[in-house]
Design a protein around this motif. Structure first.
Motif, short mmCIF file in Angstrom:
data_model
loop_
_atom_site.label_atom_id
_atom_site.label_comp_id
_atom_site.label_asym_id
_atom_site.label_seq_id
_atom_site.Cartn_x
_atom_site.Cartn_y
_atom_site.Cartn_z
N LEU A 148 0.86 -1.18 0.00
CA LEU A 148 0.00 0.00 0.00
C LEU A 148 0.90 1.23 0.00
N SER A 149 0.45 2.28 -0.67
CA SER A 149 1.24 3.49 -0.76
C SER A 149 0.31 4.69 -0.80
N ILE A 150 0.88 5.86 -0.99
CA ILE A 150 0.10 7.09 -1.07
C ILE A 150 0.13 7.59 -2.51
N GLY A 151 -1.02 7.99 -2.99
CA GLY A 151 -1.14 8.56 -4.32
C GLY A 151 -2.27 9.57 -4.34
N LYS A 152 -2.50 10.16 -5.47
CA LYS A 152 -3.59 11.12 -5.61
C LYS A 152 -4.89 10.37 -5.87
N VAL A 153 -5.94 10.77 -5.14
CA VAL A 153 -7.25 10.13 -5.25
C VAL A 153 -8.26 11.20 -5.64
N MET A 154 -9.05 10.89 -6.66
CA MET A 154 -10.10 11.80 -7.11
C MET A 154 -11.41 11.47 -6.41
N LEU A 155 -11.99 12.48 -5.79
CA LEU A 155 -13.25 12.30 -5.08
C LEU A 155 -14.44 12.57 -6.01
N GLU A 156 -15.59 12.11 -5.60
CA GLU A 156 -16.81 12.17 -6.40
C GLU A 156 -17.14 13.58 -6.89
N ARG A 157 -16.86 14.58 -6.05
CA ARG A 157 -17.21 15.96 -6.42
C ARG A 157 -16.07 16.70 -7.12
N GLY A 158 -15.04 15.96 -7.57
CA GLY A 158 -13.97 16.58 -8.33
C GLY A 158 -12.75 17.00 -7.54
N GLU A 159 -12.81 16.92 -6.23
CA GLU A 159 -11.66 17.29 -5.39
C GLU A 159 -10.60 16.19 -5.46
N GLN A 160 -9.34 16.61 -5.45
CA GLN A 160 -8.23 15.66 -5.44
C GLN A 160 -7.51 15.76 -4.09
N VAL A 161 -7.31 14.62 -3.44
CA VAL A 161 -6.59 14.56 -2.17
C VAL A 161 -5.59 13.41 -2.25
N LEU A 162 -4.68 13.37 -1.31
CA LEU A 162 -3.82 12.21 -1.19
C LEU A 162 -4.63 11.08 -0.59
N GLY A 163 -4.28 9.84 -0.93
CA GLY A 163 -5.02 8.71 -0.40
C GLY A 163 -4.20 7.44 -0.43
N VAL A 164 -4.69 6.45 0.30
CA VAL A 164 -4.03 5.14 0.34
C VAL A 164 -4.47 4.36 -0.90
N ILE A 165 -3.48 3.91 -1.67
CA ILE A 165 -3.76 3.13 -2.87
C ILE A 165 -2.91 1.86 -2.85
N GLY A 166 -3.30 0.90 -3.66
CA GLY A 166 -2.58 -0.36 -3.72
C GLY A 166 -1.71 -0.45 -4.96
N GLU A 167 -0.64 -1.19 -4.85
CA GLU A 167 0.21 -1.47 -6.00
C GLU A 167 -0.42 -2.61 -6.80
N PRO A 168 -0.37 -2.54 -8.12
CA PRO A 168 -1.00 -3.59 -8.95
C PRO A 168 -0.54 -5.01 -8.61
N LEU A 169 0.73 -5.21 -8.31
CA LEU A 169 1.21 -6.56 -7.98
C LEU A 169 0.54 -7.12 -6.72
N LEU A 170 0.17 -6.24 -5.81
CA LEU A 170 -0.44 -6.67 -4.55
C LEU A 170 -1.76 -7.40 -4.77
N VAL A 171 -2.51 -7.02 -5.80
CA VAL A 171 -3.85 -7.57 -5.98
C VAL A 171 -3.90 -8.78 -6.91
N GLU A 172 -2.77 -9.15 -7.48
CA GLU A 172 -2.76 -10.33 -8.35
C GLU A 172 -3.22 -11.56 -7.56
N GLY A 173 -4.24 -12.21 -8.07
CA GLY A 173 -4.77 -13.41 -7.43
C GLY A 173 -5.68 -13.15 -6.24
N MET A 174 -5.95 -11.88 -5.94
CA MET A 174 -6.81 -11.54 -4.80
C MET A 174 -8.26 -11.39 -5.27
N LYS A 175 -9.17 -11.39 -4.31
CA LYS A 175 -10.61 -11.31 -4.59
C LYS A 175 -11.01 -9.86 -4.86
N GLU A 176 -11.60 -9.61 -6.02
CA GLU A 176 -12.08 -8.26 -6.31
C GLU A 176 -13.40 -8.03 -5.58
#
Length: 145
Positions: free
Chosen positions: A92-120
């Protein structure tokens, strides 16, 4: 000091850092304050990483698996921001996250390799919703003897 409180960094959290969950204490220890509940724009996918925590990844908005994701916005003192990140699960890392009303904040995001084989779990629209649904399934299952 001039008596003014240092402005913190707004951080969108989508899993175990949320109020009442396992890692909320990591935010509270650095003096973070809850600001509000919110949602991402409909361009995110969410996975359960071994049912321990979620990982949210931004995708193309035309991706049919994308959804909005429930998040909490916290104000984190700049001095404690790195400590919160260092205590997050690996992948998990920090990246820019777009909110529903157009605001951009920093947020916790996952690295693509982390989700390989995981349940969506994008269809649940958030970690809490997934946990509630999983709890209902667990309660409906007959006890094993």
């Amino acid at each position: 000091m001039n008596g003014k409180r240092e402005k913190g960094v707004l951080l969108a959290v989508n899993g175990t850092l949320m109020r009442g969950l396992e890692l909320e204490e990591n935010l509270l220890e650095v003096g973070a304050t809850f600001v509000r509940e919110d949602k991402t724009e409909k361009s995110y996918r969410l996975w359960s990483v071994e049912d321990r925590h979620p990982a949210m990844i931004r995708s193309r908005s035309e991706d049919p698996n994308c959804n909005t994701v429930d998040v909490e916005i916290w104000e984190v003192p700049a001095a404690g921001f790195a400590q919160v990140l260092q205590r997050e699960p690996q992948g998990l890392s920090i990246g820019k996250v777009m909110l529903e009303r157009g605001e951009q904040v920093l947020g916790v995001i996952g690295e693509p390799l982390l989700v390989e084989g995981m349940k969506e779990i994008s269809q649940y629209g958030g970690w809490r919703n997934y946990l509630k649904a999983r709890e209902l399934v667990d309660k409906s299952m007959p006890e094993q003897k």
